[in-house]
Design an enzyme around this catalytic site. Structure first.
Site, PDB file in Angstrom:
ATOM      1  N   TRP A 280       0.858  -1.189   0.000  1.00  0.00           N
ATOM      2  CA  TRP A 280       0.000   0.000   0.000  1.00  0.00           C
ATOM      3  C   TRP A 280       0.891   1.234   0.000  1.00  0.00           C
ATOM      4  CZ3 TRP A 280      -4.735  -1.407  -1.102  1.00  0.00           C
ATOM      5  CH2 TRP A 280      -5.717  -0.409  -1.168  1.00  0.00           C
TER       6      TRP A 280
ATOM      7  N   TRP B 264       1.496   3.131   2.318  1.00  0.00           N
ATOM      8  CA  TRP B 264       2.190   3.255   3.598  1.00  0.00           C
ATOM      9  C   TRP B 264       2.762   1.926   4.062  1.00  0.00           C
ATOM     10  CZ3 TRP B 264      -0.892  -0.349   5.377  1.00  0.00           C
ATOM     11  CH2 TRP B 264      -2.252  -0.322   5.058  1.00  0.00           C
TER      12      TRP B 264
ATOM     13  N   ASN C 115     -13.870   1.218   0.822  1.00  0.00           N
ATOM     14  CA  ASN C 115     -13.065   2.429   0.857  1.00  0.00           C
ATOM     15  C   ASN C 115     -12.848   2.965  -0.558  1.00  0.00           C
ATOM     16  OD1 ASN C 115     -10.976   4.336   2.135  1.00  0.00           O
ATOM     17  ND2 ASN C 115      -9.775   3.303   0.544  1.00  0.00           N
ATOM     18  N   GLU C 116     -13.467   4.102  -0.840  1.00  0.00           N
ATOM     19  CA  GLU C 116     -13.198   4.902  -2.035  1.00  0.00           C
ATOM     20  C   GLU C 116     -13.588   4.275  -3.365  1.00  0.00           C
ATOM     21  OE1 GLU C 116      -9.116   6.241  -1.636  1.00  0.00           O
ATOM     22  OE2 GLU C 116      -9.686   7.745  -0.155  1.00  0.00           O
TER      23      GLU C 116
ATOM     24  N   GLU D  30     -11.322  11.328   6.149  1.00  0.00           N
ATOM     25  CA  GLU D  30      -9.892  11.130   5.847  1.00  0.00           C
ATOM     26  C   GLU D  30      -9.273  12.451   5.432  1.00  0.00           C
ATOM     27  OE1 GLU D  30      -8.429   8.323   3.054  1.00  0.00           O
ATOM     28  OE2 GLU D  30      -9.660   6.684   3.811  1.00  0.00           O
TER      29      GLU D  30
HETATM   30  C1  BMA Z   1      -6.766   7.168   1.299  1.00  0.00           C
HETATM   31  C2  BMA Z   1      -6.852   5.905   2.080  1.00  0.00           C
HETATM   32  C3  BMA Z   1      -5.736   4.987   1.802  1.00  0.00           C
HETATM   33  C4  BMA Z   1      -4.445   5.693   1.609  1.00  0.00           C
HETATM   34  C5  BMA Z   1      -4.528   7.121   2.060  1.00  0.00           C
HETATM   35  C6  BMA Z   1      -3.287   7.891   1.808  1.00  0.00           C
HETATM   36  O1  BMA Z   1      -7.045   6.986  -0.022  1.00  0.00           O
HETATM   37  O2  BMA Z   1      -8.104   5.332   1.923  1.00  0.00           O
HETATM   38  O3  BMA Z   1      -6.026   4.212   0.684  1.00  0.00           O
HETATM   39  O4  BMA Z   1      -3.428   5.031   2.247  1.00  0.00           O
HETATM   40  O5  BMA Z   1      -5.560   7.755   1.391  1.00  0.00           O
HETATM   41  O6  BMA Z   1      -2.996   7.975   0.459  1.00  0.00           O
END
Ligand code: BMA
Length: 888
Positions: free
Chosen positions: A202, A204, A461-462, A559
Site C-alpha cells: 500500500w 504506507w 473504501n473509495e 480522511e
Molecule cells: C486514502 C486511504 C488509503 C491511503 C490514504 C493515503 O485513499 O483510503 O487508501 O493510504 O488515502 O494515500
C-alpha cells in the site's frame, strides 16, 4: 459491571454496559460437547520439501520461518523485496492428533481463519477448500476420523499466483487496477483474492502477502446440538419507549430437537419463555426479549439521561454457560435538510445526542497479524483514547479486527466506523466470488453486531469515488458493466445482508459517499466528494496547509492527512548507518507514495527553515523532526478548522460533525500519514491530537487580517467563557501584552466565536513598536467566570516561523527526577521562546505528558511514563531535546 464512561473527558454517556450470563443447556439429553484444540505445533513445508520445520498455529509462514531463524526481521532494510520468494511458493501445514474414543454423532473440523487459498485433507482425503481469510470454515469429518492417529494437512497456494490466475481467467473485461504503482514494490491483482488488500503493498506499507492458519483450529464433537455463535443486540423501540434485546443463536442440530428456552431479566422480574424447535442442520434462532422496566442509575445528568438495568438471560435445561455482556445505546445517522444549506446533514446521534466524531483511521498493526499482541492492541487503543479520540474507522483495505479490539473499544468508549474489506479497486462479481463474500459478510456482521462500539457499517473504501471520478480510465461504453457490478456487490449483496442481519445501526455503501444522495443517484454519485452531503476524503500536499481557506468545509471529514517520517530510534532498528540520510536508497525504498519525500520537505519549507547541519547524521535526524513538525501543524490546522465549523453554515457549507484524520497507526517503520509509529511511539502529531481533540478547545485563526477565537465545546453542559489572548515577542519569555474578551455563552456541543479583533489593533494595543507580525506570536486560552483556565493553551503564529525576527537558540537544559516508582519528572529550562520543543527518549519506550510544544516560559515541567523498567540515569543519557531554532 458498570456502565457509562467519559468520552474524552466529556460526560456523554455513550455506552451503558453490564454483564449477564447466558446459560444454554440440553441436560435432558445428557449431551456433552467435546472440543479438541489443534492449535500449537504443526509441521510446515514448502512445495519441494527443501524446507520442513515446526510452525505455530495460529500463525503464518513468515512468522514460522522467522522463529526458525530461516529469515531475519522482515522489516529490516529491503527484506520486503528480498523475502518475496516465500509467497511465490506453495506451503503445506500438517498435524497429527489422536481424538478421544468417545463416539459422537457429529464431528466438525473448524478453522477460524485460513489465509487464504487452501485444500484441506484429513487422513489423505480432501475435506474442503478455502478461498477467503475473513471467513470461518467448518467441515463435517465424523466419518473420516479413525481410531488412533489422524492427520490434517492444509495445502496453501501462493496468493500471488492464485490472484494472477484468477485475473487471467476473468478475460471478458478488466477488473482494475492490475498492479499497484511501481513505487509500492507490490504484487498485482489483489482484488481477485479475499485477503487483506494492503498485504500486496500500500502507499504506507510493504508487500507481505501472508499464507497460514492465522486463527485457531479445532475439532468439535457433539450428539444433539451445538451453539456456533450467539449475539445479543439491544434495540430501542421509541414508540414503545422500550428496549428490546434481540438474542440470536446459530445452532448446529443433529436431529429435530425441541428446547424450552427462558430469558429472564432477574433484577427487573422480567421473564419470557420460548419453545424452540431445531431442525437438523445449521439454523438461526432469534428471540426478542422486551425489557419492561428500566432502573435509572447515573441520573439525568446535564445531558443525556443514563439508564442502566441489569439483564440476565437464562435458557433452561442447557448445561453449558455462555457469559457475555449487553450494552445499551442507540445510534442514528442523521441526514436531513439544514436551513441555509443545500444538501443534507450527516452526523451521528448517539443515545439521542449529536456527537462530533473525533479520531483517526485504523490500519493493520502488523503485516503478520499473528504477531500483533494483545498489549499492542491495548496500547494503540489507549493511545487513541488518551489523545481524546472518541472514534476510529477500521479502514477497508486491512482486516476485520480481532475480538479483543472491539471488546476494548466497547470498554473504552471508542466508536467504530466499520468498513467492509474492499478498497481502492473494482471487484469481480462471478458467482463463487459473490458467494464467498456473502458468507464473509454474514459471519462478520454476526460476530461484531453485539459490540456497541460499532456504530456504522460501510461497504468499501473509495470505490464509489473511483468509479464516479474514473480513476481507472474505463472506456465510456464499458462503464455500465462496472456500475452494475458495483451495485450488485455492495447493494444487492452486502447491504441486503447487513439489513437482514442487523437492523440496529446504519449502513453506508462507501466512504467517501454522499449517503442518501448517493442512494438517490443510483448508489454512485456524480461527485461523492460533494461537501453538501455525506463524508469526504481530502488530501492536498502541495498547497500551503496553513491556508484554511482552501480546506473543504465538509459535513464529515473521514480522511485527511500528511505524511511524516518516524523517529530515528524507530528507523535505526531496521537500517544501517549507510541508510541514514534523506536521500539514501533506503529512504527512497521505504517511501511508497510517489514524490512523498519531496512533498514533505516542500510543505515544511513553506514555513520552516530546512535542516542544514554540517553533520550529515544530525541533518538526517533534524529532517525527520521537521517532517513531524510539518505534519503535526498541518493536521492541527485542518482539524481545528473542522471542529470550529460544527455550528455554522458559511456559503452554504458547514455543520461539520466528524474529523477522522488519516491514519492512526503504522504497519512498519516507514514514512506514512500515521500519528503513532510502529512500536507505539507517539509522533508529534499524536501529542498535538491530544490537544486539538480536547473536549473544550480554543481555536484561533486569521480571516482577512482579523483574529477570530472560537470556543469549541464537546461538553454536555453550557459554559460562560472568555478568551485570554497573550502576545509574546520571539526574543523574550515575558508576555508583551494580554487582551481579555467579553464573556460568551458556549453551549455544550457547539462552536462559537468568542473573540474578534483586527491583528493590527491587537499588536498596536501592545504598545507602539513593541510588536510586529514578524517579531511576535500569540497564545490564547479560555477562562470561566471564576478566572479558571478551561481547556488547553493554544497558539497562533503571526508569520511563518522562517520569517520570524528574533527567534533565538533556546539552549534548553533539563534535569530528571523519579517521583514515583515508574514516573519521571523532567524540568526544562529555556533561555528563549522555543517552538515545537521535542523531547525524545530514544530507545527508552514510554510517553511524555506533552511534547512538541511552544515554550513561552523559562521553566516547564513534563512527565515521562516509561513502558518498562528504566532509571533516571538511563533516561538522562537517552533524552534529547530539539526545537525549531536548533535545526538550522
Ligand atoms: C486514502 C486511504 C488509503 C491511503 C490514504 C493515503 O485513499 O483510503 O487508501 O493510504 O488515502 O494515500
Amino acid at each position: 459491571m458498570s456502565l457509562f464512561r467519559q468520552l474524552g473527558n466529556v460526560l456523554v454517556c455513550v455506552f451503558y454496559v453490564w454483564s449477564f450470563h447466558l446459560i444454554f443447556g440440553y441436560s435432558v439429553y445428557g449431551d456433552e460437547r467435546l472440543e479438541l484444540s489443534l492449535n500449537g505445533k504443526w509441521i510446515l513445508q514448502n512445495s519441494n520439501g527443501s524446507l520442513l520445520f515446526p510452525a505455530e498455529v495460529p500463525g503464518c509462514v513468515h512468522s514460522a520461518l522467522l522463529k526458525q531463524g530461516f529469515i531475519q526481521d522482515i522489516y529490516f532494510r529491503f527484506n520486503d523485496v528480498a523475502y518475496r520468494w516465500i509467497v511465490l511458493d506453495n506451503w503445506t501445514y500438517t498435524i497429527s492428533f489422536s481424538p478421544s474414543n468417545e463416539a459422537k454423532q457429529r464431528v466438525r473440523l473448524v478453522f477460524e481463519g485460513v489465509d487464504t487459498v487452501a485444500s484441506i485433507f484429513l487422513n489423505g482425503v480432501i475435506t474442503g477448500n478455502t478461498d477467503n481469510m475473513f471467513r470461518r470454515y467448518e467441515f463435517s469429518v465424523g466419518k473420516m476420523l479413525r481410531g488412533g492417529e489422524n492427520n490434517v494437512e492444509v495445502r496453501l497456494l501462493s496468493p500471488v499466483v492464485y490472484s494472477l490466475e484468477r485475473s487471467q481467467a476473468h478475460s471478458s473485461y478488466a477488473v482494475p487496477p492490475d498492479c499497484p504503482p511501481p513505487v509500492q514494490k507490490g504484487e498485482c491483482h489483489v482484488n481477485f483474492i479475499r485477503k487483506a488488500q494492503s498485504s500486496f503493498s500500500w502507499d504506507w506499507g510493504p508487500s507481505f502477502p501472508t499464507l497460514g492458519l492465522w486463527k485457531g483450529v479445532r475439532l468439535e464433537a457433539f450428539n444433539v446440538l451445538r451453539l456456533i455463535h450467539l449475539s445479543a443486540v439491544p434495540v430501542y423501540n421509541s414508540s414503545l419507549s422500550q428496549w428490546v434485546v434481540e438474542v440470536e443463536g446459530l445452532f448446529d442440530a443433529v436431529e429435530q430437537t425441541t428446547v424450552r428456552v427462558s430469558l429472564s431479566v432477574v433484577e427487573l422480574w422480567t421473564e419470557e419463555a420460548f419453545t424452540v424447535r431445531f431442525l437438523p442442520g445449521t439454523h438461526k434462532c432469534s428471540l426478542s426479549l422486551y425489557v419492561n422496566q428500566v432502573r435509572r442509575v447515573c441520573g439525568e445528568g446535564k445531558g443525556t439521561a443514563v439508564c442502566l438495568c441489569l439483564v440476565c438471560f437464562i435458557v433452561v435445561s442447557f448445561s453449558c454457560e455462555f457469559p457475555t455482556q449487553v450494552y445499551f445505546r442507540t445510534v442514528e445517522l442523521v441526514q436531513e435538510p439544514i436551513a441555509g444549506s443545500p444538501g443534507l446533514s450527516f452526523y451521528f446521534r448517539i443515545n439521542g445526542k449529536p456527537i462530533f466524531l473525533k479520531g483517526s483511521n485504523w490500519i493493520p498493526a502488523h503485516a503478520l497479524q499473528d504477531l500483533v499482541s494483545p498489549a499492542d492492541v491495548r496500547n494503540l487503543l489507549q493511545s487513541a483514547v488518551d489523545a481524546n479520540m472518541n472514534a476510529l474507522r477500521v479502514w477497508g483495505g486491512g482486516v476485520y479486527e480481532q475480538d479483543l479490539f472491539y471488546d476494548l473499544c466497547d470498554e473504552m468508549g471508542v466508536m467504530i466506523w466499520q468498513d467492509f474489506m474492499f478498497a481502492c479497486a473494482m471487484y469481480p462479481t462471478e458467482s463463487d466470488f459473490i458467494q464467498t463474500i456473502r458468507e464473509e459478510v454474514i459471519q462478520q456482521v454476526r460476530r461484531l453486531k453485539s459490540h456497541p462500539s460499532v456504530i456504522v457499517w460501510s461497504g468499501n473504501n473509495e470505490n464509489e469515488a473511483a468509479l464516479a471520478t474514473d480513476w481507472f480510465k474505463i472506456p465510456v461504453v464499458q462503464r455500465p458493466q462496472y456500475y452494475t457490478d458495483y451495485v450488485s456487490l455492495y447493494v444487492d449483496n452486502i447491504r441486503a445482508i447487513v439489513l437482514e442481519e442487523d437492523g440496529s445501526r446504519p449502513f453506508l455503501v462507501s466512504s467517501p459517499t454522499n449517503g442518501a444522495e448517493s442512494q438517490w443517484e443510483g448508489w454512485v454519485s456524480r461527485d461523492p466528494y460533494n461537501l453538501h452531503y455525506g463524508d469526504t476524503h481530502y488530501y492536498n500536499y502541495t498547497h500551503d496547509c496553513w491556508d484554511w481557506t482552501a480546506l473543504p468545509r465538509a459535513r464529515f471529514a473521514s480522511e485527511y492527512g500528511f505524511q511524516s517520517w518516524p523517529s530515528f530510534s524507530t528507523l535505526r532498528k531496521v537500517s544501517k548507518p549507510e541508510d541514514w540520510s534523506y536521500g539514501s536508497t533506503f529512504s527512497h525504498h521505504r517511501q511508497h507514495h510517489a514524490e512523498g519525500n519531496q512533498q514533505m520537505l516542500k510543505q515544511a519549507g513553506l514555513h520552516y527553515h530546512l535542516p542544514d547541519s554540517p553533520d550529515s547524521l544530525q541533518r538526517y535526524k533534524d529532517t525527520l523532526y521537521i517532517t513531524q513538525v510539518m505534519q503535526a501543524q498541518c493536521v492541527k490546522t485542518q482539524t481545528e478548522f473542522y471542529r470550529r465549523s460544527q455550528s455554522e453554515i458559511i456559503e452554504g457549507k458547514g455543520h461539520t460533525m466528524g474529523a477522522l484524520y488519516w491514519q492512526l497507526n503504522d504497519i512498519w517503520q516507514g514514512p506514512s500519514w500515521s500519528s503513532i509509529e510502529f512500536g507505539g511511539k507517539w509522533k508529534m502529531l499524536h501529542y498535538f491530537a491530544q490537544e486539538f481533540f480536547s473536549p473544550l478547545l480554543p481555536v484561533g485563526f486569521e480571516d482577512q487580517g482579523v483574529l477570530l477565537v472560537y470556543a469549541v465545546s464537546d461538553l454536555s453542559h453550557d459554559l460562560h467563557l472568555k478568551a485570554v489572548v497573550s502576545v509574546y515577542g520571539w526574543s523574550s519569555v515575558d508576555a508583551v501584552c494580554t487582551v481579555v474578551s467579553g464573556t460568551a455563552l458556549v453551549g455544550g456541543g457547539s462552536a462559537v466565536v468568542i473573540h474578534k479583533q483586527p491583528i493590527t489593533a491587537l499588536l498596536a494595543g501592545c504598545g507602539s513598536g513593541s510588536c510586529t507580525r514578524l517579531t511576535c506570536l500569540m497564545t490564547y486560552h479560555l477562562e470561566d467566570i471564576n478566572g479558571c483556565q478551561q481547556g488547553p493553551i493554544n497558539h497562533l503564529f503571526l508569520s511563518s516561523p522562517k520569517e520570524a525576527h528574533g527567534m533565538l537558540k533556546p539552549n534548553i537544559t533539563f534535569s530528571v527526577q523519579q517521583d514515583e516508582v515508574r514516573r519521571y519528572t523532567i524540568n526544562l529550562r529555556s533561555s528563549a521562546v522555543a517552538a515545537f520543543v521535542w523531547l525524545d527518549a530514544l530507545d527508552v519506550p514510554g510517553r511524555f505528558s506533552t511534547n512538541g510544544f511552544l515554550m513561552v516560559t523559562r521553566n516547564r515541567t513534563v512527565t515521562f511514563d516509561p513502558w518498562g523498567p528504566t532509571s533516571t540515569k538511563q533516561l538522562v543519557q537517552a533524552l534529547t531535546i530539539t526545537s525549531l531554532r536548533d535545526v538550522y
